[in-house]
Write a protein that holds these residues in place. Sequence first.
Motif, PDB file in Angstrom:
ATOM      1  N   LEU A 384      55.256  -2.515  72.510  1.00 16.65           N
ATOM      2  CA  LEU A 384      53.819  -2.569  72.801  1.00 16.65           C
ATOM      3  C   LEU A 384      52.994  -1.780  71.790  1.00 16.65           C
ATOM      4  O   LEU A 384      51.811  -2.057  71.605  1.00 16.65           O
ATOM      5  CB  LEU A 384      53.567  -2.035  74.216  1.00 16.65           C
ATOM      6  N   GLN A 385      53.599  -0.789  71.124  1.00 16.29           N
ATOM      7  CA  GLN A 385      52.842  -0.023  70.139  1.00 16.29           C
ATOM      8  C   GLN A 385      52.813  -0.702  68.778  1.00 16.29           C
ATOM      9  O   GLN A 385      52.049  -0.301  67.896  1.00 16.29           O
ATOM     10  CB  GLN A 385      53.423   1.386  70.003  1.00 16.29           C
ATOM     11  N   GLU A 386      53.634  -1.747  68.575  1.00 15.89           N
ATOM     12  CA  GLU A 386      53.662  -2.457  67.296  1.00 15.89           C
ATOM     13  C   GLU A 386      52.617  -3.573  67.322  1.00 15.89           C
ATOM     14  O   GLU A 386      52.928  -4.745  67.495  1.00 15.89           O
ATOM     15  CB  GLU A 386      55.066  -3.039  67.039  1.00 15.89           C
ATOM     16  N   LYS A 387      51.366  -3.213  67.154  1.00 22.63           N
ATOM     17  CA  LYS A 387      50.272  -4.164  67.359  1.00 22.63           C
ATOM     18  C   LYS A 387      50.255  -5.250  66.293  1.00 22.63           C
ATOM     19  O   LYS A 387      50.005  -6.419  66.590  1.00 22.63           O
ATOM     20  CB  LYS A 387      48.938  -3.417  67.400  1.00 22.63           C
ATOM     21  N   ARG A 388      50.502  -4.892  65.048  1.00 20.22           N
ATOM     22  CA  ARG A 388      50.479  -5.913  64.000  1.00 20.22           C
ATOM     23  C   ARG A 388      51.599  -6.937  64.207  1.00 20.22           C
ATOM     24  O   ARG A 388      51.402  -8.146  64.045  1.00 20.22           O
ATOM     25  CB  ARG A 388      50.613  -5.248  62.627  1.00 20.22           C
ATOM     26  N   GLU A 426      47.073  -9.008  74.249  1.00 19.73           N
ATOM     27  CA  GLU A 426      45.645  -9.267  74.056  1.00 19.73           C
ATOM     28  C   GLU A 426      44.965  -8.094  73.363  1.00 19.73           C
ATOM     29  O   GLU A 426      44.063  -8.280  72.548  1.00 19.73           O
ATOM     30  CB  GLU A 426      44.981  -9.542  75.413  1.00 19.73           C
ATOM     31  N   GLY A 427      45.403  -6.878  73.690  1.00 22.77           N
ATOM     32  CA  GLY A 427      44.836  -5.708  73.031  1.00 22.77           C
ATOM     33  C   GLY A 427      45.162  -5.647  71.550  1.00 22.77           C
ATOM     34  O   GLY A 427      44.412  -5.040  70.767  1.00 22.77           O
ATOM     35  N   ALA A 428      46.286  -6.255  71.150  1.00 20.82           N
ATOM     36  CA  ALA A 428      46.624  -6.264  69.726  1.00 20.82           C
ATOM     37  C   ALA A 428      45.653  -7.108  68.915  1.00 20.82           C
ATOM     38  O   ALA A 428      45.555  -6.934  67.695  1.00 20.82           O
ATOM     39  CB  ALA A 428      48.056  -6.783  69.544  1.00 20.82           C
TER      40      ALA A 428
END
Length: 781
Positions: A384-388, A426-428
């Motif tokens: 979840l922290q890997e947005k790209r 969606e936040g990414a």
Amino acid sequence: MNEKWLPSRSFQSSQRNETGGGDPSKMPTLPLDELQIMEKDPQTGKLRTVPALHPDQKADRCFVIYKAPPVDNCAAGVEEYLERAAFIADDLDWLLALPHDKFWCQVIFDETLQKCLDSYLRYAPRKFDELSAPPSAVSDMQKRLHRSVFLTFLRMSTHKESKDHFISPCAFGDILYNNFLFDIPKMLDLCVLFGKGNGPLLQKMIENIFIQQSNYYNDLDETVPTILQVLSDILQRCGLQSEGASTEPQRLEEKVRINPGAMPLQELRDVVLYLCDTATTLWAFLDVFPLACQTFQKHDFCSRLASFYELSIPELESAIKKRRREDSKLLADLWQRFSHSRKKLVEVFHILINQICLLPILESSCENIQAFIEDFLQIFSSLLQEKRFLRDYDELFPVVDDVSLLQQASSALDETRTAYILQAVEGAWEGVDRKKASTTKDSSPSKAPERPRASEPSPRAAPTQPKPANHEDECAGAAAAAPAATARISGVELDSLISQVKDLLPDLGEGFILACLEHYGYSTEQVINNILEERLAPALSGLDRSLNRQMQPGPTPLVNSRHNVFQNDEFDVFSRDSVDLSRVQKGRRKGENTRSLLNDKRVVQEQRERYSQYSMVVDEVPVQEGAAEGQLCRDDYEDEYDDTYDGNQVGANDADSDDELISRRPFTTPQVLRTKVPHEGPEEEEEEEEEAEEEGPKPDHFIQDPAVLREKAEAQRMAYLARRGYRHDGSSTVTGNPRGHGQSRETTQERRRKEANKGARANHNRRLMADRKRTKGMIPS
């Protein structure tokens, strides 16, 4: 050397003893690893027995090392390449023409052959390698050599060529493994070289190798950490630090690493080429042999791949985009390889997720899918922290489709975790122009990534296969995975696309960029690639590259959103171009004034005629002269109304006073509000009991005949048993005839049945039950 292929003498003698010296052609064929041959000893001249797989059976032939075609196409280099490739192709054709036993002796014991094959796997051009247009002779020779190498490896991976020529599976696996005919690096190179166009055949080859020799799974398990080390080396080369990297301080003599933005262009090129080769090779192997995904995931490969993507891809992308004034051709090649690497890394992750989680869910029953669902949720929860990475993965393979598959497969899905994952995806996309083109993919959340092998055959697989028309389609970027959007883009989104191209190519005008975007479906990657490589469409090549953008005023939003009762009528000038002006009157008509308008009673007359038709009651009917009497009778008013009681005064004699209810029912004080009288309670109860006794039916004290009662009870019992489906016990049949008169067949059967089942009825177990009661304390002892 004179030799004769025969089974051993002991085997021949045993067969003669069993078959009586039959025909040798009918003897069972032995596998090559057990076959013995008879030959003359070169020193003594006597016959001797040697194994069929023996170094002496190898032919003396030297295979040369392969070298790649020259990049600059110089005459000397082309001539040297053609001569060397012709030697190798002729030797491989000779090898493939050998019989089964000779072929395997040459493969096992000829070291020059193994070095030749290894050199081809190492130096053969890959699909994504940049090659100038080679001469036709070089292309034809490369195709021939490519086909011969593939057929050689194909025959090496086959343990049974026919019913009479085969190797036992156990010995075949040992031959491959102990002689290093195949290993994991060779399989990786085979997949990346021959996977496109030969996928199904190559998949059977590698699966057969792993089936016959399970030690290759152990080698693969030891190879995965090496692949992870390759990814870590790329990060270190770029001056980045992964989460699992060592935190030791840098040594003084160690070279200081710089980030990709400050690298020299050639060093950046080396990093991108290394990344492209690694990503493409890894994707090709997993695409051909998806059973290896379980071994990869043992090392937490999904999360480590996503972490590598998150650290390296943005840095490399920024480094390439910032180099505007340098070699444009080299930058175009780097951007193409970089986009190809991005796409392949995302597809590798999708193959792993598909094989580990999604396919088992589609193939398993409802009881066995919870573990796979938990693995899917656990993997995505760790990303979840890997947005790209989430953004690029969701662009090619929407996560919502996979979650929808899980919801259809299991009703016990944790909705909280799935909603949290979808919210993170969606936040990414926050702060990014989300352009989700409608992608056409043959695979679902239950298939593997699309394999373009069927539609784009390899040019090196066989001479009869056509060559792809455009090499660009094969090495397209990540954005090329979906077709260009057909919807017209405008406003802020269009300005953003123009600025992306203008940041990399600032000398171009916005009008020219806009025309290119419209032609290539608003794909900035294709526009940049085609401009840098001078491969624009003919319609764009003639345009002025400094053309400015002409801002066209858009339609008034209020007019487009207007809706009222006059919408689309005959006088609506916003919805039609022509209006009948003869029906339009400006101002007051001639000869009209207020008095004439009020005196106009035409409308009143029309309404009066309309309502006059509703008049139904008339006092007198005028009779015209000459009307018949029957016609008058038919016109009389007749209905079914009954007026018999119309003269009665209904309700005239009713009591209308306030005591109407009291006069009908006397007032009674509620029992709760009554004053208690001591004698009243018992007497009332006695009276009620007497009334109940009087009202109830009087008992009949007549005693009936006990025999009649027993008959009634027996009849009721038999009716009950008949309803329950029990059979008649046949007690009358058991009684039978008097002694000496013989018994019927039914009596004999019933007596036999009673004797067999007498322990389950009557009092035959009374002693046992008495003992049971006594032990329970029910009978005093």
